[in-house]
Design an enzyme around this catalytic site. Structure first.
Site, PDB file in Angstrom:
ATOM      1  N   ARG A  48      90.825  12.030 -77.692  1.00 12.75           N
ATOM      2  CA  ARG A  48      91.934  13.036 -78.277  1.00 12.75           C
ATOM      3  C   ARG A  48      91.464  12.857 -80.050  1.00 12.75           C
ATOM      4  NH1 ARG A  48      91.804   9.412 -81.863  1.00 12.75           N
ATOM      5  NH2 ARG A  48      93.911  10.163 -82.386  1.00 12.75           N
ATOM      6  N   GLY A  49      92.061  13.498 -80.685  1.00 12.25           N
ATOM      7  CA  GLY A  49      91.718  13.825 -82.502  1.00 12.25           C
ATOM      8  C   GLY A  49      91.073  14.712 -82.314  1.00 12.25           C
ATOM      9  N   ALA A  50      92.009  15.482 -83.130  1.00 17.34           N
ATOM     10  CA  ALA A  50      90.642  16.883 -83.752  1.00 17.34           C
ATOM     11  C   ALA A  50      89.284  17.049 -83.243  1.00 17.34           C
ATOM     12  CB  ALA A  50      91.302  17.401 -84.361  1.00 17.34           C
ATOM     13  N   ARG A  92      94.827  21.468 -74.513  1.00 24.89           N
ATOM     14  CA  ARG A  92      95.710  20.942 -75.644  1.00 24.89           C
ATOM     15  C   ARG A  92      95.639  22.127 -76.911  1.00 24.89           C
ATOM     16  NH1 ARG A  92      95.462  15.325 -77.640  1.00 24.89           N
ATOM     17  NH2 ARG A  92      97.775  15.832 -78.578  1.00 24.89           N
ATOM     18  N   GLN A 202      98.992   5.096 -81.327  1.00 23.93           N
ATOM     19  CA  GLN A 202      97.482   5.726 -81.632  1.00 23.93           C
ATOM     20  C   GLN A 202      97.097   4.263 -83.439  1.00 23.93           C
ATOM     21  OE1 GLN A 202      99.546   7.914 -81.365  1.00 23.93           O
ATOM     22  NE2 GLN A 202      98.566  10.211 -80.048  1.00 23.93           N
ATOM     23  N   ASP A 243      95.268  17.817 -87.832  1.00 17.82           N
ATOM     24  CA  ASP A 243      94.616  18.707 -86.463  1.00 17.82           C
ATOM     25  C   ASP A 243      94.560  20.422 -86.502  1.00 17.82           C
ATOM     26  OD1 ASP A 243      96.399  16.459 -85.044  1.00 17.82           O
ATOM     27  OD2 ASP A 243      95.062  16.849 -83.924  1.00 17.82           O
ATOM     28  N   ASN A 253      99.477  17.168 -88.106  1.00 18.70           N
ATOM     29  CA  ASN A 253      99.098  16.399 -87.363  1.00 18.70           C
ATOM     30  C   ASN A 253      99.920  15.770 -86.582  1.00 18.70           C
ATOM     31  OD1 ASN A 253      96.890  14.987 -87.502  1.00 18.70           O
ATOM     32  ND2 ASN A 253      98.112  13.646 -89.050  1.00 18.70           N
TER      33      ASN A 253
HETATM   34  O1  MRU Z   1      97.768  12.980 -79.879  1.00 20.96           O
HETATM   35  P1  MRU Z   1      96.248  12.631 -80.913  1.00 20.96           P
HETATM   36  O2  MRU Z   1      95.967  11.625 -80.313  1.00 20.96           O
HETATM   37  O3  MRU Z   1      95.026  13.512 -80.464  1.00 20.96           O
HETATM   38  O4  MRU Z   1      96.864  13.301 -82.409  1.00 20.96           O
HETATM   39  C1  MRU Z   1      95.450  12.994 -83.340  1.00 20.96           C
HETATM   40  C2  MRU Z   1      96.140  13.293 -84.766  1.00 20.96           C
HETATM   41  O5  MRU Z   1      97.120  13.584 -84.986  1.00 20.96           O
HETATM   42  C3  MRU Z   1      94.774  13.115 -85.813  1.00 20.96           C
HETATM   43  O6  MRU Z   1      95.686  12.462 -87.097  1.00 20.96           O
HETATM   44  C4  MRU Z   1      94.347  13.957 -86.231  1.00 20.96           C
HETATM   45  O7  MRU Z   1      93.721  14.452 -84.820  1.00 20.96           O
HETATM   46  C5  MRU Z   1      93.429  13.932 -87.077  1.00 20.96           C
HETATM   47  S1  MRU Z   1      91.230  13.410 -86.108  1.00 20.96           S
HETATM   48  C6  MRU Z   1      90.898  12.971 -87.313  1.00 20.96           C
END
Ligand code: MRU
Length: 353
Positions: A48-50, A92, A202, A243, A253
């Site tokens: 996960r994370g963009a 997603r 997270q 994101d 985000n």
């Molecule tokens: O649902 P997630 O854990 O994928 O959400 C991630 C976030 O919101 C992060 O802050 C975002 O992707 C920035 S990642 C460098």
């Protein structure tokens, strides 16, 4: 900082990734050999994370070319375009890096398919090479972004971050946590407050795990504590990831980011967003048009086998929120730091070399 772990990689014809659902109690790597398993890993937040989702999508396309049972080029191309890419695309909706990576892989597919020596083998090799390039570039971009952002971090800074925008959310190093790592590498002493980040934690599980592994001082607080800490004067700056950043600088985000930004504004604390250009979506005019993922009820209503919300009572489950651009003190990118981002300054980022 050389991390003794990795987020995601291509290895011997498969995608390997650290299963983030199990952190911090277990460090288990998944070895994925089909697009369906990779897609489920994205949907269930094993990865996960963009930026990491973008890397997973790119590696997923390479995996699809390996997985296809077709024995001629047209067949593999058909599987990629009609089955595998649409499947990954449905995982997603908010992190634009997913779509950015798929469009980049599609361009490579088109280029490879048009070559006079095009074959199933050249396609497979070319797609693995491009996906691995995306992963490598992501780490370099995070390091560059970190160096730019480190100038915003003073000696002894007490930094609040929300969710995990670290090495785990990227191919390594991180966006928001990359800024913090770069400040530490530049010799500054810092301490980090990690919001736990309800409901999937997270911040508590992942940010605390990776910063403590690096020996960076980190303390976890619940999401509802940040206003209190700001009022006590215990936070010097906020840095988060994104994101999707709209053309006007509005930032989607992790849910809870908007509240942190409002609180930071009320306390005159700078609120920084670190995001690579692949997270900026010029096709989306403002935050109202960013698709916000709605997740399953159980992520809020249950904790393991325990019920947190009575059956029959509704819950809301948006996974992201939008922080308007006017609350963003600066946007940190690999092309530099943009103070008080606007449509014009963001557009300029894409024209600079
Ligand atoms: O649902 P997630 O854990 O994928 O959400 C991630 C976030 O919101 C992060 O802050 C975002 O992707 C920035 S990642 C460098």
């Amino acid at each position: 900082m050389n991390q003794p772990w990795f987020t995601i990689r291509w290895h011997e014809g498969a995608v390997e990734l650290l299963d983030q659902r199990l952190l911090p109690s277990q460090e288990v790597y998944l070895h994925l050999t089909c697009v369906e398993d990779l897609s489920v890993a994205i949907e269930t937040l094993a990865v996960r994370g963009a930026p990491a989702i973008g890397c997973a999508a790119a590696l997923g396309v390479a995996l699809g070319a390996e997985e296809s049972q077709a024995n001629h080029l047209e067949g593999v191309l058909g599987d990629l375009r009609e089955v595998f890419i649409p499947r990954i695309e449905r995982t997603r909706p908010t992190a634009v890096n997913l779509f950015w990576a798929l469009r980049r892989m599609e361009k490579v597919i088109d280029g490879l398919a048009a070559r006079p020596d095009a074959s199933v083998q050249t396609l497979r090799q070319g797609l693995v090479a491009e996906a691995e390039r995306i992963v490598r570039e992501d780490v370099e971009i995070c390091r560059t972004m970190g160096r730019h952002g480190a100038s915003l971090v003073g000696e002894d800074a007490r930094i609040l971050t929300h969710c995990n925008a670290g090495g785990l959310a990227t191919a390594g190093y991180g966006t928001a946590l990359g800024v913090i790592r770069a400040a530490v590498e530049a010799g500054r002493r810092v301490s980090v407050i990690a919001d736990e980040t309800r409901p999937l934690l997270q911040g508590a599980r992942l940010t605390a795990w990776e910063l403590s592994k690096d020996g960076i001082e980190v303390t976890v607080c619940t999401d509802s504590m940040s206003g209190h800490l700001m009022r006590l004067g215990e936070i010097d700056l906020v840095v988060v990831g994104a994101d999707r950043v709209a053309a006007n600088g509005d930032v989607a985000n992790k849910i809870g980011t908007y509240g942190v930004a409002v609180l930071a504004h009320a306390h005159n604390i700078p609120f920084y967003v670190a995001a690579p250009l692949s997270t900026i979506d010029l096709a989306i005019p403002n935050g109202d048009s960013i698709p916000i993922e709605q997740r399953g009820r159980d992520e809020i209503a249950r904790l393991g086998s325990s019920l947190l919300v009575p059956d029959g009572v509704d819950v809301r489950q948006p996974a992201f929120d939008v922080t308007p651009a006017h609350l963003v003190s600066a946007l940190v990118t690999e092309r530099g730091v943009v103070s008080s981002p606007t449509s014009e300054s963001i557009k300029k980022l894409f024209s600079s070399t």
